[in-house]
Every structure is written in structure tokens, then in C-alpha cells.
Design an enzyme around this catalytic site. Sequence first.
Site, PDB file in Angstrom:
ATOM      1  N   CYS A 121       0.883  -1.716  -0.172  1.00  0.00           N
ATOM      2  CA  CYS A 121       0.337   0.123   0.248  1.00  0.00           C
ATOM      3  C   CYS A 121       0.893   0.818  -0.561  1.00  0.00           C
ATOM      4  O   CYS A 121       1.781   1.438   0.357  1.00  0.00           O
ATOM      5  CB  CYS A 121      -1.096  -0.223   1.173  1.00  0.00           C
ATOM      6  SG  CYS A 121      -2.637   1.245   1.147  1.00  0.00           S
ATOM      7  N   CYS A 131      -4.121   5.709   0.173  1.00  0.00           N
ATOM      8  CA  CYS A 131      -3.648   4.881  -0.097  1.00  0.00           C
ATOM      9  C   CYS A 131      -3.721   4.507  -2.004  1.00  0.00           C
ATOM     10  O   CYS A 131      -3.201   3.547  -2.034  1.00  0.00           O
ATOM     11  CB  CYS A 131      -4.758   2.858   0.729  1.00  0.00           C
ATOM     12  SG  CYS A 131      -4.985   3.249   1.709  1.00  0.00           S
ATOM     13  N   LYS A 198     -12.757  -5.137   1.358  1.00  0.00           N
ATOM     14  CA  LYS A 198     -12.329  -4.323   2.524  1.00  0.00           C
ATOM     15  C   LYS A 198     -13.178  -3.750   2.552  1.00  0.00           C
ATOM     16  O   LYS A 198     -13.095  -2.317   2.271  1.00  0.00           O
ATOM     17  CB  LYS A 198     -11.131  -3.687   2.415  1.00  0.00           C
ATOM     18  CG  LYS A 198      -9.970  -2.885   3.330  1.00  0.00           C
ATOM     19  CD  LYS A 198      -9.278  -3.036   3.327  1.00  0.00           C
ATOM     20  CE  LYS A 198      -8.160  -1.450   4.070  1.00  0.00           C
ATOM     21  NZ  LYS A 198      -6.681  -1.391   3.988  1.00  0.00           N
ATOM     22  N   ARG A 208      -3.953   2.521  11.728  1.00  0.00           N
ATOM     23  CA  ARG A 208      -3.254   3.842  11.906  1.00  0.00           C
ATOM     24  C   ARG A 208      -2.269   4.275  12.820  1.00  0.00           C
ATOM     25  O   ARG A 208      -0.961   4.974  12.593  1.00  0.00           O
ATOM     26  CB  ARG A 208      -4.574   3.985  11.055  1.00  0.00           C
ATOM     27  CG  ARG A 208      -5.002   4.077  10.477  1.00  0.00           C
ATOM     28  CD  ARG A 208      -6.376   4.959   9.912  1.00  0.00           C
ATOM     29  NE  ARG A 208      -7.346   4.268   8.659  1.00  0.00           N
ATOM     30  CZ  ARG A 208      -8.509   4.664   8.175  1.00  0.00           C
ATOM     31  NH1 ARG A 208      -8.484   5.425   8.874  1.00  0.00           N
ATOM     32  NH2 ARG A 208      -8.948   3.579   7.943  1.00  0.00           N
ATOM     33  N   LYS A 251     -11.986  -7.617   5.145  1.00  0.00           N
ATOM     34  CA  LYS A 251     -11.444  -7.390   6.186  1.00  0.00           C
ATOM     35  C   LYS A 251     -12.538  -6.185   6.497  1.00  0.00           C
ATOM     36  O   LYS A 251     -12.624  -5.748   5.189  1.00  0.00           O
ATOM     37  CB  LYS A 251     -10.054  -7.006   5.594  1.00  0.00           C
ATOM     38  CG  LYS A 251      -9.852  -5.723   6.748  1.00  0.00           C
ATOM     39  CD  LYS A 251      -8.517  -5.589   5.745  1.00  0.00           C
ATOM     40  CE  LYS A 251      -8.003  -4.475   6.577  1.00  0.00           C
ATOM     41  NZ  LYS A 251      -6.717  -3.866   5.827  1.00  0.00           N
ATOM     42  N   SER A 278      -7.158  -4.407  13.971  1.00  0.00           N
ATOM     43  CA  SER A 278      -6.767  -4.169  15.028  1.00  0.00           C
ATOM     44  C   SER A 278      -7.464  -3.030  15.812  1.00  0.00           C
ATOM     45  O   SER A 278      -7.408  -3.985  17.349  1.00  0.00           O
ATOM     46  CB  SER A 278      -5.869  -2.884  14.691  1.00  0.00           C
ATOM     47  OG  SER A 278      -6.005  -1.661  14.114  1.00  0.00           O
TER      48      SER A 278
HETATM   49  C1  PBG Z   1      -3.734  -0.273   4.827  1.00  0.00           C
HETATM   50  C2  PBG Z   1      -4.382  -0.896   5.951  1.00  0.00           C
HETATM   51  C3  PBG Z   1      -4.158  -1.481   6.708  1.00  0.00           C
HETATM   52  C4  PBG Z   1      -4.820  -1.863   7.741  1.00  0.00           C
HETATM   53  C5  PBG Z   1      -4.205  -2.809   6.488  1.00  0.00           C
HETATM   54  N1  PBG Z   1      -3.915  -1.902   5.807  1.00  0.00           N
HETATM   55  C6  PBG Z   1      -5.559   0.478   7.587  1.00  0.00           C
HETATM   56  C7  PBG Z   1      -6.097   1.234   6.599  1.00  0.00           C
HETATM   57  O1  PBG Z   1      -7.041   1.017   5.379  1.00  0.00           O
HETATM   58  O2  PBG Z   1      -6.697   2.681   6.809  1.00  0.00           O
HETATM   59  C8  PBG Z   1      -5.778  -2.585   8.553  1.00  0.00           C
HETATM   60  C9  PBG Z   1      -5.187  -3.173   9.339  1.00  0.00           C
HETATM   61  C10 PBG Z   1      -5.421  -3.060  10.856  1.00  0.00           C
HETATM   62  O3  PBG Z   1      -6.716  -2.988  11.031  1.00  0.00           O
HETATM   63  O4  PBG Z   1      -4.998  -3.960  11.552  1.00  0.00           O
HETATM   64  N2  PBG Z   1      -4.266   0.213   3.479  1.00  0.00           N
HETATM   65 ZN    ZN Z   2      -3.305   1.835   2.488  1.00  0.00          ZN
END
Ligand code: PBG
Ligand code: ZN
Length: 328
Positions: A121, A131, A198, A208, A251, A278
Site C-alpha cells: 500500500c 492508499c 475491504k 493507523r 476485512k 487491529s
Molecule cells: C493500509 C492498511 C490498513 C490495514 C491494513 N492495511 C489500514 C487502513 O486501510 O487504514 C488495517 C489493519 C488493521 O487494522 O489491523 N492500507
Molecule cells: Zn493504505
Amino acid sequence: MEISSILQGGYQHPLSRSWQGQRTLTKNMFMYPIFITDEPDARVEISSLPGQCRWGVNRLQEFLAPLVEKGLRSVILFGVPLHCHKDERGGPADDPNGPVIASIKLLRTLFPDMYIACDVCLCEYSSHGHCGLFASDGSLDQGPSAARIAEVALAYARAGAHCVAPSDMMDGRIKAIKRALIDGGFGNRCTLMSYSAKFASSLYGPFREAAGSAPSFGDRKCYQLPPTAKGLARRAITRDVNEGADIIMVKPAMPYLDIIQDAKELARDHPLACYQVSGEYAMIVAGARAGVYDLKTMAFETVESFVRAGCTLILTYFTPDFLDWLEQ
Ligand code: PBG
Ligand code: ZN
């Protein structure tokens, strides 16, 4: 009593209960997300993710060797650049001296049997924290975004990653990455795992903070899916299958079990993954600390729901715990 009313005779014994699942949870099913910074000696606890740390490259052996000993089979790497110059196009993402590429090479030699996946990313590496890339009118620039993501994915494959996993949600990036892998000679050497469905979730907050990847303006709603969007999720899954994804991922996981089940139906010939993100992890730990439930029992209940819905691969921060809890 009708004969058909009586079910309990079928699961009165621990062994007969174990036969009720269609798949058994094993250590192979876990992939551990880890955060790697550009401070080589770092081991910094992440306050929002209890028990998880940001690690420097020089600390990876002491961190992972005990887990490998317990049966850890795979990790997914997230770079956390603290000292680089972030630019518009996420330049540091494929810096040959950056923490991700250095870690891939090191892990390949330290743990030759470990399966190494890399999140792909731009948000951790771009000045705007988004992203993808923007056009001059402020809208997402689809073609250049997919091309840049593909460039980064190929760099990780060249460094030795067994799997690249784009989490950006730009349109067309699966096709662009697959093309780049094939043209670069990695078509048969690198798995493409798509974060296909996602969702724009409130459960990414701790990540984040951990990765320093919050957007500097706006939000991610024009690329991550609306939580209501069952149909869009189904279309994204089918699209990514057709664009060449090898593994499909959903996700977050627990609030989206219906999407996992849909993915199993739509991509029935692909392995299916989910990411217990997370905020899900932090929520489960917080609930246990508040006395709502027992941590281990609850953690099992969540991952068993993912397996029941159709997953054979689970990305979770509970991976080290499951290596202790599971026998095989
Ligand atoms: C970045 C990314 C994110 C996560 C995985 N890759 C965060 C987002 O999209 O803001 C989230 C993983 C997690 O919360 O454990 N693209
Ligand atoms: Zn990202």
C-alpha cells in the site's frame, strides 16, 4: 417426544463435538501481522495494540525465533517508516534500503521455511496518507495508482516475498500486479492475495496509530467499501478472481461473516482469508480486561466463526497466543 427433536445425543462427548466442524483449526491457518520500523534496534510497544510492538530489523530474530519454535508458519509485513521523506507517490514503499525489503531478505535467510507475505500500500509512505495517487483535480487517479502499486509489489517479489497483498482498494490493481509479476518473471513464484472486500471500517484506528498511516485529509470512503455494501463486495470478489488473484481476503472479519460466506460461494476454487483487524483485537482484549468474558474462550469463538464461514487463512494479532493454545 418426536424422534427428530433430539439432537444432543450427537454431541454429548468432546470427541463427537470435534466432529461437528467442517474443518479443524490448525497452526497453519494463522498469518501474523508484524510492524517493522526504520529504527534498526527498535522494540517499541504499541499502546493501542496491547502486547504488539514495532520492531527494528536487528530485533527480528529474537522476536520471531521463539514463535517459529512454537510452530509459526507465516507473517505479513507492514513497514513503518519514521525517518524517511514521504512524497506524493509513496516513494519509500520500495526503497531497496527500507525496512520491508531489508526484512524480506533477512527473514528468508533466518527462517528458510517461513512464508513471507507483504502488505502492499502507499498510505504508510505517502505525504497525504492515502492508499492511491491523486490527479490534479483532487480525484483518485486510477491508472497511475494501479501502476505504482504494481511497481511496489514487484519490488517485494524481487526481494523474495512469497506473497504480495495489496490493501489499497484501487480499481484494477490486481490485474496490474499480476501482469507485472508475470512480466517480471514471478508469475509462478509469488502469490497474489487480494484484500478484495475491504470495508471502510472504524476498526482500523489502532493500526493507523501503529503504522502512522492516517490520511492527512478526508477519509477512505471513495475506495474502501461502505459497510452496507453486500452487492459491491460480491462484485469486487468476482472482479479480483477474474483479474488473477490467488487468494481472496475479507476485512474486517467478525462484522462481515456474511461477506466471508459469500466469498466462499463466489470464489469456491480459491483459498479464502480474513483479517481480524487491529480494532477487533483491541476490542476483544478490552472486553476480557473488563471481565465480560475469558480471553482465550472468546478468541477461539471468533476464529472458529471465520473457519465456519469458509476461511482457511486467518490474519490476526492473536497468532502467538494460538501457537500456545493449539496442539497442531
Ligand atoms: C493500509 C492498511 C490498513 C490495514 C491494513 N492495511 C489500514 C487502513 O486501510 O487504514 C488495517 C489493519 C488493521 O487494522 O489491523 N492500507
Ligand atoms: Zn493504505
